[in-house]
Design an enzyme around this catalytic site. Structure first.
Site, PDB file in Angstrom:
ATOM      1  N   VAL A  15       0.945 -10.683   4.364  1.00 49.49           N
ATOM      2  CA  VAL A  15       1.118 -11.909   3.570  1.00 49.49           C
ATOM      3  C   VAL A  15       2.268 -12.677   4.212  1.00 49.49           C
ATOM      4  O   VAL A  15       3.392 -12.156   4.290  1.00 49.49           O
ATOM      5  CB  VAL A  15       1.439 -11.578   2.096  1.00 49.49           C
ATOM      6  CG1 VAL A  15       1.764 -12.838   1.315  1.00 49.49           C
ATOM      7  CG2 VAL A  15       0.288 -10.816   1.454  1.00 49.49           C
ATOM      8  N   LEU A  69       9.267  -0.403  -6.217  1.00 48.86           N
ATOM      9  CA  LEU A  69      10.587  -0.772  -5.696  1.00 48.86           C
ATOM     10  C   LEU A  69      10.824  -2.277  -5.726  1.00 48.86           C
ATOM     11  O   LEU A  69      11.968  -2.730  -5.771  1.00 48.86           O
ATOM     12  CB  LEU A  69      10.750  -0.252  -4.266  1.00 48.86           C
ATOM     13  CG  LEU A  69      10.651   1.277  -4.091  1.00 48.86           C
ATOM     14  CD1 LEU A  69      10.706   1.646  -2.614  1.00 48.86           C
ATOM     15  CD2 LEU A  69      11.766   1.980  -4.860  1.00 48.86           C
ATOM     16  N   PRO A  82      15.663  21.386 -17.944  1.00 46.56           N
ATOM     17  CA  PRO A  82      14.265  21.827 -17.971  1.00 46.56           C
ATOM     18  C   PRO A  82      13.370  20.790 -18.635  1.00 46.56           C
ATOM     19  O   PRO A  82      13.859  19.803 -19.172  1.00 46.56           O
ATOM     20  CB  PRO A  82      14.347  23.065 -18.871  1.00 46.56           C
ATOM     21  CG  PRO A  82      15.411  22.703 -19.870  1.00 46.56           C
ATOM     22  CD  PRO A  82      16.390  21.783 -19.152  1.00 46.56           C
ATOM     23  N   LYS A 134       6.774  21.883 -10.383  1.00 47.39           N
ATOM     24  CA  LYS A 134       8.198  21.643 -10.631  1.00 47.39           C
ATOM     25  C   LYS A 134       8.471  21.975 -12.096  1.00 47.39           C
ATOM     26  O   LYS A 134       7.857  21.389 -12.988  1.00 47.39           O
ATOM     27  CB  LYS A 134       8.519  20.170 -10.340  1.00 47.39           C
ATOM     28  CG  LYS A 134       9.872  19.738 -10.855  1.00 47.39           C
ATOM     29  CD  LYS A 134      10.166  18.288 -10.527  1.00 47.39           C
ATOM     30  CE  LYS A 134      11.456  17.846 -11.189  1.00 47.39           C
ATOM     31  NZ  LYS A 134      11.801  16.449 -10.919  1.00 47.39           N
ATOM     32  N   THR A 141      12.514   9.595 -11.332  1.00 45.58           N
ATOM     33  CA  THR A 141      11.904   8.745 -12.356  1.00 45.58           C
ATOM     34  C   THR A 141      10.994   7.633 -11.822  1.00 45.58           C
ATOM     35  O   THR A 141      10.215   7.064 -12.594  1.00 45.58           O
ATOM     36  CB  THR A 141      13.009   8.056 -13.178  1.00 45.58           C
ATOM     37  OG1 THR A 141      14.042   7.631 -12.287  1.00 45.58           O
ATOM     38  CG2 THR A 141      13.582   8.994 -14.202  1.00 45.58           C
ATOM     39  N   GLY A 191       0.815  -1.225   0.000  1.00 49.69           N
ATOM     40  CA  GLY A 191       0.000   0.000   0.000  1.00 49.69           C
ATOM     41  C   GLY A 191       0.842   1.266   0.000  1.00 49.69           C
ATOM     42  O   GLY A 191       0.477   2.269   0.611  1.00 49.69           O
ATOM     43  N   VAL A 243       8.040   3.220   2.277  1.00 52.98           N
ATOM     44  CA  VAL A 243       9.366   3.832   2.280  1.00 52.98           C
ATOM     45  C   VAL A 243       9.260   5.335   2.618  1.00 52.98           C
ATOM     46  O   VAL A 243      10.194   5.932   3.161  1.00 52.98           O
ATOM     47  CB  VAL A 243      10.089   3.570   0.929  1.00 52.98           C
ATOM     48  CG1 VAL A 243       9.475   4.362  -0.215  1.00 52.98           C
ATOM     49  CG2 VAL A 243      11.575   3.856   1.023  1.00 52.98           C
TER      50      VAL A 243
HETATM   51  P1  FAD Z   1       6.914   0.979  -0.353  1.00 53.52           P
HETATM   52  O1  FAD Z   1       6.565   2.399  -0.167  1.00 53.52           O
HETATM   53  O2  FAD Z   1       8.081   0.447   0.414  1.00 53.52           O
HETATM   54  O3  FAD Z   1       5.631   0.124   0.022  1.00 53.52           O
HETATM   55  C1  FAD Z   1       5.696  -1.253   0.282  1.00 53.52           C
HETATM   56  C2  FAD Z   1       4.339  -1.741   0.760  1.00 53.52           C
HETATM   57  O4  FAD Z   1       4.363  -3.150   0.857  1.00 53.52           O
HETATM   58  C3  FAD Z   1       3.944  -1.216   2.148  1.00 53.52           C
HETATM   59  O5  FAD Z   1       2.591  -0.813   2.140  1.00 53.52           O
HETATM   60  C4  FAD Z   1       4.086  -2.448   3.044  1.00 53.52           C
HETATM   61  O6  FAD Z   1       3.202  -2.435   4.144  1.00 53.52           O
HETATM   62  C5  FAD Z   1       3.729  -3.541   2.054  1.00 53.52           C
HETATM   63  N1  FAD Z   1       4.206  -4.867   2.446  1.00 53.52           N
HETATM   64  C6  FAD Z   1       5.504  -5.254   2.604  1.00 53.52           C
HETATM   65  N2  FAD Z   1       5.546  -6.545   3.008  1.00 53.52           N
HETATM   66  C7  FAD Z   1       4.249  -6.978   3.066  1.00 53.52           C
HETATM   67  C8  FAD Z   1       3.621  -8.192   3.436  1.00 53.52           C
HETATM   68  N3  FAD Z   1       4.336  -9.272   3.817  1.00 53.52           N
HETATM   69  N4  FAD Z   1       2.280  -8.267   3.411  1.00 53.52           N
HETATM   70  C9  FAD Z   1       1.533  -7.196   3.041  1.00 53.52           C
HETATM   71  N5  FAD Z   1       2.070  -6.023   2.689  1.00 53.52           N
HETATM   72  C10 FAD Z   1       3.419  -5.907   2.707  1.00 53.52           C
HETATM   73  N6  FAD Z   1      10.588   8.384  -6.736  1.00 53.52           N
HETATM   74  C11 FAD Z   1      10.246   9.445  -7.494  1.00 53.52           C
HETATM   75  O7  FAD Z   1       9.485   9.283  -8.454  1.00 53.52           O
HETATM   76  N7  FAD Z   1      10.726  10.687  -7.203  1.00 53.52           N
HETATM   77  C12 FAD Z   1      11.597  10.916  -6.193  1.00 53.52           C
HETATM   78  O8  FAD Z   1      11.981  12.062  -5.962  1.00 53.52           O
HETATM   79  C13 FAD Z   1      12.027   9.810  -5.418  1.00 53.52           C
HETATM   80  N8  FAD Z   1      12.894   9.963  -4.387  1.00 53.52           N
HETATM   81  C14 FAD Z   1      13.292   8.865  -3.680  1.00 53.52           C
HETATM   82  C15 FAD Z   1      14.275   9.014  -2.686  1.00 53.52           C
HETATM   83  C16 FAD Z   1      14.747   7.897  -2.000  1.00 53.52           C
HETATM   84  C17 FAD Z   1      15.812   8.048  -0.974  1.00 53.52           C
HETATM   85  C18 FAD Z   1      14.190   6.618  -2.270  1.00 53.52           C
HETATM   86  C19 FAD Z   1      14.662   5.410  -1.523  1.00 53.52           C
HETATM   87  C20 FAD Z   1      13.207   6.483  -3.228  1.00 53.52           C
HETATM   88  C21 FAD Z   1      12.757   7.585  -3.953  1.00 53.52           C
HETATM   89  N9  FAD Z   1      11.800   7.448  -4.959  1.00 53.52           N
HETATM   90  C22 FAD Z   1      11.468   8.532  -5.723  1.00 53.52           C
HETATM   91  C23 FAD Z   1      11.162   6.167  -5.203  1.00 53.52           C
HETATM   92  C24 FAD Z   1       9.777   6.131  -4.549  1.00 53.52           C
HETATM   93  O9  FAD Z   1       9.896   6.411  -3.176  1.00 53.52           O
HETATM   94  C25 FAD Z   1       9.124   4.771  -4.735  1.00 53.52           C
HETATM   95  O10 FAD Z   1       9.179   4.404  -6.073  1.00 53.52           O
HETATM   96  C26 FAD Z   1       7.684   4.817  -4.338  1.00 53.52           C
HETATM   97  O11 FAD Z   1       7.542   5.314  -3.050  1.00 53.52           O
HETATM   98  C27 FAD Z   1       7.050   3.447  -4.432  1.00 53.52           C
HETATM   99  O12 FAD Z   1       7.398   2.631  -3.348  1.00 53.52           O
HETATM  100  P2  FAD Z   1       6.663   1.219  -3.257  1.00 53.52           P
HETATM  101  O13 FAD Z   1       5.207   1.459  -3.173  1.00 53.52           O
HETATM  102  O14 FAD Z   1       7.173   0.365  -4.342  1.00 53.52           O
HETATM  103  O15 FAD Z   1       7.218   0.609  -1.888  1.00 53.52           O
END
Ligand code: FAD
Length: 511
Positions: free
Chosen positions: A191, A342, A105, A83, A353, A13, A50
């Site tokens: 899960v 991720l 840009p 932006k 990106t 989520g 994250v």
């Molecule tokens: P997460 O936010 O980690 O979510 C994972 C989810 O999985 C959570 O809801 C968790 O509860 C769930 N989960 C995990 N294990 C289980 C389980 N066993 N059962 C049920 N649920 C589970 N992107 C940009 O586009 N622009 C930016 O400027 C940018 N800056 C960033 C800076 C940093 C330092 C980092 C690390 C990343 C950045 N990103 C950026 C990337 C961006 O943060 C991610 O692509 C975005 O937040 C998506 O994360 P996610 O949903 O894949 O993972």
């Protein structure tokens, strides 16, 4: 004929999970506005998201439009700001050793009398203007603190290309509320295991901590860096990019605005001793952090350096440490599981990106959406595109390091001498010593066309500081009078835009 898939189950989520739910729901909407696809999102109540990822690229307005979300609703819910580009600070030095700052840009340089504008800039100069100022209004608007349009203009309009800065937590909340309103089922549970189909090897069901077995047809792994289903369960290998990119950790912190401030309308990236610091301005706060290499700094050393960089505004702050898994899964779609976000892969956020890659992956999945027989050709097509997308972004990020010329810390020396350059980029880096990046040089260009390579290379002024041939592109005939006419018209148009555009902070208040 195989039956169509009628249910998608998303695990996770964060931004990836909720964007998949919201966009898929919208894209499968049939007559009467009801979605033809059952969508369930399962999110752990124990594993946090994250919590970063707040700068975007110009694809974002399309996400809102697809889902029928107004800019007003989005800006209010997410404390968003506009932006207009990324300001790169201290990434390169000029011949005197002074730092060079430049903007990347949104907007593309065109042609002057049939010749790439970039050749004209290189050959004729522009009286101290940055390359970007010869074709895009971004830098002038950013310096004037202006937004992309005048007050009172329709939503999603703008004479300057733009993207958004947003609060990641609030954005996930907005997408959650919209998705649930439109029928997406939300389950809070962990899960803990899966069952597999003995014949196909597909994931047949997810085993949830509280609710037990949850059968699935197509499952989307949005579990973040842990890659729970794609890597742990299905054992798809993860391809690290560490030989190309050194940064593997980040510090992140939020700084609330104090009193009335003018909200900046650019993402800023400032090179530090072992990486770079981002600065993303929102309506109510700034999000900032330090992406660094653990081979060159311990967490404590990075913390001291980062807080020193922030100066007085950093006093009393306690940035959190985020380990980063950099690279991608070999395939992002395996059996009946697709990894988005991720869990599929990550490249440092230098060009903001990741959210764009989530959006693009969802649209490609929709394009190649399978029936219950999971025709391999659909999966292969999707995997080819998404794999290429990760490599495309990797190459563009590597360019920033390969053409850096700082020598004041081991990190910057290693970035040029120790890191490998991917073959696809190495070939072009050799070519571009003779000619500027051209339309057919880059094999896969969905997000970063050759013009953006030109913007970075001319922004860094690499041809003035020792890279490439002195008289590059000498076969092209550039004519001074054409160039002066172009510059005169372009500057008048940009100055008009800046004069008409609303003050950025006023525009945000109005939204
Ligand atoms: P997460 O936010 O980690 O979510 C994972 C989810 O999985 C959570 O809801 C968790 O509860 C769930 N989960 C995990 N294990 C289980 C389980 N066993 N059962 C049920 N649920 C589970 N992107 C940009 O586009 N622009 C930016 O400027 C940018 N800056 C960033 C800076 C940093 C330092 C980092 C690390 C990343 C950045 N990103 C950026 C990337 C961006 O943060 C991610 O692509 C975005 O937040 C998506 O994360 P996610 O949903 O894949 O993972």
């Amino acid at each position: 004929m195989a039956d169509p898939i009628s249910n998608i189950t998303i695990v996770g989520g964060g931004t990836a999970g909720w964007m998949t739910a919201m966009l898929m729901n919208a894209m499968f909407r049939g007559e009467g506005g009801k979605s033809r696809m059952g969508i369930t999102l399962i999110e752990s109540p124990n594993v946090p998201t994250v919590g970063v990822g707040e700068a975007t690229v110009p694809g974002m307005p399309r996400v809102l439009k697809t889902c029928g979300v107004s800019e007003r609703e989005f800006f209010k819910a997410c404390n968003a700001s506009f932006k207009l580009g990324v300001m790169f600070q201290k990434w390169n030095v000029d011949r005197n050793g002074d730092f060079i700052d430049y903007v990347n840009p949104f907007g593309r340089p065109g042609y002057v009398a049939g010749v790439d504008l970039a050749y004209y800039y290189l050959r004729e100069g522009a009286g101290g203007l940055e390359f970007a100022q010869t074709y895009a209004p971004a830098l002038d608007l950013i310096r004037a603190g202006k937004g992309p349009r005048p007050l009172g203009q329709p939503e999603f309009s703008g004479e300057a290309g733009y993207a958004y800065h947003l609060d990641a937590g609030r954005f996930a909340g907005l997408m959650r509320d919209i998705s649930k309103d439109r029928g997406v089922v939300h389950i809070l549970d962990d899960v803990v295991d899966v069952t597999r189909d003995g014949e196909t090897g597909n994931i047949a069901s997810l085993v949830l901590q509280e609710r037990g077995e949850h059968p699935v047809e197509l499952v989307i792994d949005c579990t973040g860096f842990r890659g729970l289903l794609i890597n742990k369960v299905l054992e798809e290998p993860f391809i690290p990019y560490s030989k190309y990119l050194a940064n593997d950790r980040a510090l992140a912190v939020q700084i609330p605005h104090e009193g009335e401030v003018k909200v900046d309308c650019a993402t800023r990236s400032t090179a530090l001793g072992a990486g770079w610091s981002w600065r993303v301005p929102l309506f109510n706060r700034v999000g900032t952090g330090y992406v660094f290499s653990s081979s060159h700094r311990t967490d404590e050393e990075a913390m001291t350096e980062f807080l020193g960089h922030l100066g007085p505004e950093g006093e009393g702050l306690e940035p959190r440490v985020i380990p980063m898994r950099v690279g991608r899964s070999r395939n992002l779609w395996v059996k009946n599981c697709v990894a988005i976000g991720l869990s599929g892969g990550f490249i440092e956020p230098l060009e903001s990106t990741a959210i764009h890659m989530i959006d693009t992956s969802i649209r490609w999945l929709f394009t190649y959406f399978p029936d219950t027989d999971f025709a391999p050709v659909l999966r292969d097509s999707y995997n080819r595109l998404t794999g290429n997308l990760y490599d495309e972004v990797r190459d563009f990020i590597c360019l920033h390091y390969a053409l850096g010329n700082r020598t004041d810390s081991q990190y910057w020396i290693d970035a040029r001498t120790e890191l490998e350059v991917p073959d696809s980029l190495a070939r072009n880096l050799e070519l571009w010593q003779h000619v500027l990046p051209g339309a057919y040089d880059i094999e896969f260009q969905t997000l970063f066309p050759f013009t953006v390579y030109q913007a970075v290379m001319l922004g860094k002024r690499v041809y003035e500081t020792g890279y490439g041939k002195e008289r590059i592109g000498q076969n092209f005939v550039t004519r001074g009078e054409y160039w002066r006419t172009h510059l005169g018209r372009m500057r008048a148009s940009i100055e008009g835009m800046v004069a008409n555009a609303a003050d950025h902070t006023t525009l945000l208040r109005d939204l």
